[in-house]
Design an enzyme around this catalytic site. Structure first.
Site, PDB file in Angstrom:
ATOM      1  N   ASP A 275       0.865  -1.164   0.000  1.00 56.53           N
ATOM      2  CA  ASP A 275       0.000   0.000   0.000  1.00 56.53           C
ATOM      3  C   ASP A 275       0.909   1.222   0.000  1.00 56.53           C
ATOM      4  OD1 ASP A 275      -2.057   1.696   0.214  1.00 56.53           O
ATOM      5  OD2 ASP A 275      -2.569   1.216   2.296  1.00 56.53           O
TER       6      ASP A 275
ATOM      7  N   ASP B 105      58.737 -25.094   2.668  1.00 60.09           N
ATOM      8  CA  ASP B 105      58.064 -23.795   2.748  1.00 60.09           C
ATOM      9  C   ASP B 105      58.991 -22.675   2.283  1.00 60.09           C
ATOM     10  OD1 ASP B 105      56.374 -21.529   4.075  1.00 60.09           O
ATOM     11  OD2 ASP B 105      55.177 -23.334   4.420  1.00 60.09           O
ATOM     12  N   ASP B 106      58.653 -21.475   2.628  1.00 60.11           N
ATOM     13  CA  ASP B 106      59.335 -20.252   2.201  1.00 60.11           C
ATOM     14  C   ASP B 106      60.847 -20.313   2.454  1.00 60.11           C
ATOM     15  OD1 ASP B 106      59.784 -17.679   1.456  1.00 60.11           O
ATOM     16  OD2 ASP B 106      58.484 -16.756   2.953  1.00 60.11           O
TER      17      ASP B 106
ATOM     18  N   ARG C 259      54.402  -6.578   4.319  1.00 61.72           N
ATOM     19  CA  ARG C 259      55.457  -7.571   4.569  1.00 61.72           C
ATOM     20  C   ARG C 259      56.656  -7.322   3.644  1.00 61.72           C
ATOM     21  NH1 ARG C 259      56.005 -14.130   4.109  1.00 61.72           N
ATOM     22  NH2 ARG C 259      56.816 -14.476   6.178  1.00 61.72           N
TER      23      ARG C 259
ATOM     24  N   TRP D 240      50.200 -22.342  -2.093  1.00 60.15           N
ATOM     25  CA  TRP D 240      50.136 -21.072  -2.840  1.00 60.15           C
ATOM     26  C   TRP D 240      49.766 -19.966  -1.857  1.00 60.15           C
ATOM     27  CZ3 TRP D 240      49.194 -20.837  -8.595  1.00 60.15           C
ATOM     28  CH2 TRP D 240      48.982 -19.526  -9.040  1.00 60.15           C
ATOM     29  N   ASP D 241      50.768 -19.207  -1.465  1.00 59.82           N
ATOM     30  CA  ASP D 241      50.602 -18.212  -0.401  1.00 59.82           C
ATOM     31  C   ASP D 241      50.338 -16.817  -0.984  1.00 59.82           C
ATOM     32  OD1 ASP D 241      50.614 -17.222   2.170  1.00 59.82           O
ATOM     33  OD2 ASP D 241      52.609 -17.972   2.685  1.00 59.82           O
TER      34      ASP D 241
ATOM     35  N   CYS E  11      46.509 -20.401   0.558  1.00 60.54           N
ATOM     36  CA  CYS E  11      47.026 -19.798   1.786  1.00 60.54           C
ATOM     37  C   CYS E  11      47.119 -18.299   1.550  1.00 60.54           C
ATOM     38  CB  CYS E  11      48.405 -20.382   2.087  1.00 60.54           C
ATOM     39  SG  CYS E  11      49.165 -19.735   3.573  1.00 60.54           S
TER      40      CYS E  11
ATOM     41  N   ASP F 281      47.551 -18.996  10.393  1.00 58.92           N
ATOM     42  CA  ASP F 281      48.940 -19.108  10.842  1.00 58.92           C
ATOM     43  C   ASP F 281      48.998 -19.392  12.328  1.00 58.92           C
ATOM     44  OD1 ASP F 281      50.322 -18.962   8.548  1.00 58.92           O
ATOM     45  OD2 ASP F 281      50.854 -16.838   8.685  1.00 58.92           O
TER      46      ASP F 281
HETATM   47  C1  DGJ Z   1      52.436 -17.296   5.626  1.00 60.39           C
HETATM   48  C2  DGJ Z   1      51.914 -18.704   5.734  1.00 60.39           C
HETATM   49  O1  DGJ Z   1      50.628 -18.712   6.256  1.00 60.39           O
HETATM   50  C3  DGJ Z   1      52.884 -19.514   6.560  1.00 60.39           C
HETATM   51  O2  DGJ Z   1      52.380 -20.795   6.782  1.00 60.39           O
HETATM   52  C4  DGJ Z   1      54.200 -19.556   5.862  1.00 60.39           C
HETATM   53  O3  DGJ Z   1      54.076 -20.247   4.647  1.00 60.39           O
HETATM   54  C5  DGJ Z   1      54.713 -18.142   5.628  1.00 60.39           C
HETATM   55  N1  DGJ Z   1      53.742 -17.318   4.987  1.00 60.39           N
HETATM   56  C6  DGJ Z   1      55.967 -18.161   4.796  1.00 60.39           C
HETATM   57  O4  DGJ Z   1      56.401 -16.914   4.523  1.00 60.39           O
END
Ligand code: DGJ
Length: 733
Positions: free
Chosen positions: A53, A363-364, A444, A478-479, A527, A549
């Site tokens: 309405d 890892d890294d 970072r 793959w971060d 990731c 993390d």
């Molecule tokens: C962020 C990720 O979440 C971690 O597990 C690790 O892979 C670092 N980066 C490495 O720089």
């Protein structure tokens, strides 16, 4: 057929097993939503459900003597400028500056099966698709609304295609994926907020008048807010009650909002965030929105989650990777951080001997150039060549050692990034997202590669393909460790600069598609500094995502509980890490860390050699137990039983499809003296009896399914952070 059209009254009924979604085309051509909820007969005439309405509400020509006003109408896809004062789902600017658009129904089509949105991730393998074509008659601009129906899962996936069928360029200023107008506002909004190390915290607030929203403008779905929203009746809990869920299958900027108007009606929307978004369409071009996935239940939040879990497990992404048993992983990040060399990594790989681990993930820190090596987070992103300073013989000895130990090899990458201290940046400073000549931000210590540029995209694709072709790599982590700022691309003309966020995500998906098609056996673990891009878009390509993390078991209770509202446990990677925990400094029993990590895609984030001997000895039996329960954990129904947000403990369970097996996990947070928790189980066969054993295989007793569900199972923890895990086996009916 999941779509029923009644030509006489122009009413569409979209049916899933337990829900109906109903709308009709009004005399003036507008599409009026009538019902989304519990299943109704296809045959009914539901037009009476809408009544209005209008007062102080604009009416259209031809409508002035009727009761029609777009402001009063539950719309399917409300456009800006034609009399609806609520939040619009769609807006444009025509070349004369006019921003008015008025879309009316033109035609419909019912297709067999479902179609994924072009160049975007989406569900597949559904039953039927309804396509509605709307038109702005003044300009002939067309909008197509897609409704992809998944009957068994009670899911409708929606997206929109805008077709510029005019003779001029058109600028889209907003194009959301889903609009849902509901007749009341008696709902709580459940959303998921957080930050790095504390993702997916659950928030439940009562809807109030006006707009409440959650979203991201950071170029990724992000740690802060997850691209999903639930509207639940106030009395809804895990076991009962009505709830609507919507999740966006997209990894970039988004908005999810609910607007309650003065009359107490609710408009719910989800899609690409309209801030920082414009898209120019030349004549003949079209634009496709991401897909939004919606569901409804009247059986509580666990049932709502099951709808999402089932559709994600069975209808999202590439079948081969999605349906593989997930590997049990050892990852060296928390074991070494950047501080490793070949000997140290070989030592970790060798330490897995006889443990039954499937994959070691480096890892890294493994890459660099002649000039510098990735010894900290200041350098080398973009130089995806093995750093000889650390690994003089390359990856091969590591891969060979993995194979010798019966494992496969996985590698960490952050493909989308570039460090200023890198060969790549020295050669191509213009390849980063920023505006030359202006100050710019680092996150970072790094910048984002402008993959909207074809040359950058091609370089990256080629580099990744070479790396994966030259080495036997079965798994990639793959971060992505920063969000986008200084959003400017040197390759886009001025009018296309507001397209950069979405263009970036399209190219991100293109890259993932290309890699996953070329390497169909590869598992990619998503990731983004943990769960900073935990969304259905990413899950389409990456069947599991590093959830946070924060690897600490007690923190993970809340993170995994919140994440499980939309995403299945299998999609979350969770690893046992060392104690005292690196993020919280907390020490929890090894068994508790296992109980929490084994409720997701499981692994270890440590050097087994650094564990106390009695913990190290438990690894093989944990691996065995995870493998024995893999089907249950991967395919079973997951039930949240007790919330770590509300109680000093948390509990959850998995039940196999045939109800023959179940696994219940109880974890105490801080110990409360004399606490005896009685937890009502769910999902069992109430007529059956179940034998209950603990992780050591000792029999606890035999109980009726009815007793366990309606009277409960009691837990009497003795100390902080204690976990109790029970396995249930149906013994008879
Ligand atoms: C962020 C990720 O979440 C971690 O597990 C690790 O892979 C670092 N980066 C490495 O720089």
């Amino acid at each position: 057929m999941a779509v029923f059209y009644n030509e006489g009254i122009k009413q569409f009924v979209l049916s899933t097993e337990k829900t109906s979604y109903i709308f009709y085309v009004s005399k003036t051509g507008y599409i009026v939503n009538l019902h989304y909820g519990k299943k109704l007969s296809e045959k009914g005439d539901y037009r009476h459900l809408w009544y209005s309405d209008p007062v102080f509400a604009p009416q259209h020509e031809g409508d002035v003597n009727s009761k029609y006003s777009l402001n009063e109408m539950p719309s399917e896809y409300p456009a800006y400028g034609s009399g609806d004062y609520h939040e619009a789902a769609f807006g444009v600017e025509f070349s004369d500056g006019c921003r008015l658009v008025d879309t009316v129904y033109e035609s419909y089509e019912i297709l067999k099966g479902t179609i994924e949105p072009e160049n975007l991730p989406g569900l597949s393998g559904g039953d039927n698709t309804l396509v509605l074509t709307l038109v702005d008659k003044t300009t002939n601009l067309k909008i197509k609304l897609y409704y992809c129906i998944f009957e068994k899962e009670d899911i409708i996936a929606r997206y929109t295609i805008v077709e510029n069928t005019t003779n001029e360029p058109v600028i889209i200023t907003r194009a959301l994926s889903l609009n849902l107008d509901l007749p009341t506002s008696q709902y709580d909004m459940i959303s998921f907020y957080g930050y790095h190390l504390e993702e997916c915290q659950l928030e439940r607030v009562r809807l109030h008048h006006g707009v409440q929203s959650t979203g991201s403008r950071r170029g990724a779905s992000g740690h802060s807010h997850n691209p999903a929203m639930i509207l639940a009746s106030p009395e809804t809990d895990e076991r009962q009650g009505e709830a609507y869920g919507m999740a966006l299958c997209y990894s970039g900027n988004f908005i999810a909002r609910a607007e309650v108007d003065g009359y107490g009606r609710t408009r719910a929307q989800i899609g690409i965030h309209p801030d920082d978004f414009k898209w120019t369409l030349s004549p003949g071009e079209s634009f496709t929105t991401p897909e939004a996935v919606m569901t409804y239940t009247d059986k509580g939040l666990n049932a709502l989650s099951h709808n999402f879990h089932n559709v994600i497990r069975n209808k999202l992404g590439h079948t081969k990777r999605r349906d593989m048993h997930r590997p049990i992983v050892v990852n060296n990040w928390e074991a070494t951080y950047f501080d490793f060399n070949e000997e140290k990594i070989l030592e970790i790989i060798r330490s897995c001997n006889g443990l039954g681990i499937d994959t070691f993930v480096l890892d890294d820190g493994w890459f660099g150039s002649e000039k510098e090596c990735r010894n900290n987070d200041d350098t080398s992103l973009g130089d995806w060549l093995v750093a000889e300073q650390k690994l003089p013989r390359g990856l091969t000895p590591l891969i060979e050692e993995c194979e010798k130990q019966g494992m496969q090899f996985g590698l960490w990458l952050e493909p989308e990034m570039i460090s200023e201290t890198s060969e790549l940046y020295r050669n191509h400073p213009d390849w980063a997202i920023k505006k030359a000549g202006r100050p710019f931000c680092r996150g970072r210590n790094q910048l984002i590669l402008d993959i909207t540029r074809e040359d950058v995209y091609n370089y990256l694709e080629e580099r990744l393909i070479s790396l994966l072709s030259e080495n036997r790599i079965s798994y990639i982590k793959w971060d992505m460790n920063r969000n986008m700022s200084d959003a400017y691309s040197s390759s886009l003309p001025p009018e296309k600069q507001p397209e950069i966020f979405h263009r970036y995500i399209l190219q991100f998906y293109r890259l993932l598609r290309s890699i996953t098609e070329k390497f169909p056996d590869l598992i990619i673990e998503g990731c983004a500094g943990g769960g900073g891009r935990f969304d259905m878009g990413n899950l389409y390509f990456c069947p599991q995502i590093w959830t946070s993390d924060d690897s600490e078991a007690i923190e993970r209770l809340r993170i995994q509980y919140g994440t499980s509202m939309i995403y299945p446990p299998l999609s979350m990677t969770a690893h046992i890490s060392a104690c005292p925990n690196h993020q919280t400094n907390r020490t929890t029993p090894f068994e508790t860390r296992a109980a929490v990590a084994m409720s997701a895609s499981f692994g270890y984030e440590l050097n087994p050699l650094n564990l106390p001997e009695n913990d190290r000895e438990k690894i093989a039996s944990q691996v065995k137990s995870y493998r024995e329960n893999a089907d249950l954990l991967e395919k079973g129904d997951f039930y949240r039983l007790e919330s770590p947000f509300d109680k000093p403990y948390s509990a959850w369970m998995f039940v196999s499809e045939d109800l023959k097996k179940a696994r219940v996990t109880f974890v105490q947070q801080l110990y409360r003296p004399r606490l005896r928790a009685v937890v009502k189980l769910q999902g069992l066969d109430e007529k059956a009896r179940y034998e209950v054993t603990n992780e050591a295989g000792e029999k606890i007793g035999t109980f009726g399914g009815d007793e366990l569900m309606f009277a409960g199972m009691s837990f009497e923890p003795k100390s902080d952070f204690e976990a109790i895990v029970y396995n249930l086996k149906k013994v008879r009916r």
